[in-house]
Design a protein around this motif. Sequence first.
Motif, PDB file in Angstrom:
ATOM      1  N   UNK A  57      30.572  46.345  46.875  1.00 30.37           N
ATOM      2  CA  UNK A  57      30.501  44.888  46.772  1.00 30.37           C
ATOM      3  C   UNK A  57      29.085  44.391  47.038  1.00 30.37           C
ATOM      4  N   UNK A  58      28.944  43.077  47.058  1.00 30.53           N
ATOM      5  CA  UNK A  58      27.614  42.476  47.195  1.00 30.53           C
ATOM      6  C   UNK A  58      26.963  42.794  48.534  1.00 30.53           C
ATOM      7  N   UNK A  59      27.762  43.128  49.535  1.00 29.75           N
ATOM      8  CA  UNK A  59      27.226  43.479  50.856  1.00 29.75           C
ATOM      9  C   UNK A  59      27.002  44.984  51.013  1.00 29.75           C
ATOM     10  N   UNK A  60      27.100  45.711  49.887  1.00 31.91           N
ATOM     11  CA  UNK A  60      26.931  47.162  49.861  1.00 31.91           C
ATOM     12  C   UNK A  60      27.996  47.890  50.676  1.00 31.91           C
ATOM     13  N   UNK A  79      24.712  49.687  36.924  1.00 32.98           N
ATOM     14  CA  UNK A  79      25.170  50.562  37.995  1.00 32.98           C
ATOM     15  C   UNK A  79      26.602  51.025  37.792  1.00 32.98           C
ATOM     16  N   UNK A  80      27.362  50.333  36.932  1.00 32.81           N
ATOM     17  CA  UNK A  80      28.766  50.690  36.722  1.00 32.81           C
ATOM     18  C   UNK A  80      28.920  51.925  35.844  1.00 32.81           C
ATOM     19  N   UNK A  81      27.872  52.336  35.174  1.00 31.83           N
ATOM     20  CA  UNK A  81      27.970  53.445  34.214  1.00 31.83           C
ATOM     21  C   UNK A  81      28.119  54.780  34.946  1.00 31.83           C
ATOM     22  N   UNK A  82      29.116  55.571  34.565  1.00 28.83           N
ATOM     23  CA  UNK A  82      29.312  56.892  35.166  1.00 28.83           C
ATOM     24  C   UNK A  82      28.214  57.831  34.684  1.00 28.83           C
ATOM     25  N   UNK A 108      35.021  56.009  53.124  1.00 26.47           N
ATOM     26  CA  UNK A 108      34.150  54.932  52.657  1.00 26.47           C
ATOM     27  C   UNK A 108      34.667  53.538  52.992  1.00 26.47           C
ATOM     28  N   UNK A 109      35.956  53.359  53.048  1.00 28.17           N
ATOM     29  CA  UNK A 109      36.503  52.030  53.381  1.00 28.17           C
ATOM     30  C   UNK A 109      37.738  52.174  54.259  1.00 28.17           C
ATOM     31  N   UNK A 145      27.786  45.187  37.176  1.00 20.08           N
ATOM     32  CA  UNK A 145      26.613  45.284  38.029  1.00 20.08           C
ATOM     33  C   UNK A 145      26.832  46.098  39.287  1.00 20.08           C
ATOM     34  N   UNK A 146      28.008  46.680  39.469  1.00 15.29           N
ATOM     35  CA  UNK A 146      28.343  47.341  40.726  1.00 15.29           C
ATOM     36  C   UNK A 146      28.545  48.849  40.539  1.00 15.29           C
TER      37      UNK A 146
END
Length: 262
Positions: A239-242, A80-83, A213-214, A33-34
């Motif tokens: 992650x869930x918090x975008x 959403x995980x699909x390239x 990004x991180x 889902x990510x």
Amino acid sequence: YSFYSRRFAAQYSQVDIDTFWHDSCEPCMCVPGRRRILVLRHGSRPDHCADPPLDPLGHKQAALVAEYLAKKLCGQVGTASHIAAIFCSPFTRALQTAEPLAKALDLPIFVEWGFSELLAHNWLHSEDPLPELRARSEHSLPGHKFIDRTYSTAVMPEYPDVTGLLRPGDDARRSKPLQRHGSAAEAALQKAKGASILIIGHGSTHDFVMGALCPQLHPNSLHTPACVPNCGITEIVEDADEDWRPICFGSTPWKVPGSESE
């Protein structure tokens, strides 16, 4: 000339890269889902010029990683995980690495100049390589049949990014390439419209995309001139918090034990 100084890169143990998050350092296959960003370094190449092609080993590595990624890491279709898009540096070795991946994933290649290698004057380059790259004809580019000619690069780098050796933790001198890669990554994600992306670039691409990004999860020990292996994979997941978090850095799960793939 375009090459990482082995003398400086040797200061950073491969152990730092391979075990930073966890011992196996495998790309994640359990987050359907990510959104994900996969960053892939080009295959092996000689160090004799500013824009060298892949050598025979590099072509073999590109074929192996294409097969592995298509079977194991392309993500779950419809999530959403699909390239959904491939973005590639304009350098020859990156385009040659992208060609078998475009074929395996049945995706076009978007040539994004924002993912060009680190333009370090008097270190990785003695002069600006960009004019020579721009002068090539479209049909002379590796993988030209897969390149989407309707795509216009979101970011055009300006030479140089830095002058001289770039040292880890030098935030002031890292800021220009960080901004370039961050802007290119955001534009690529927007182009993908909520899906995941594959970025094919250089050793420094892993550093600067993750750093943009991180940044809080990107240690100085992984800053340039530390360098991932040829066809190493870095994965970053939303992650869930975008927010973005790293899963692995420079992993090579596609390698066949006992083969001549390294």
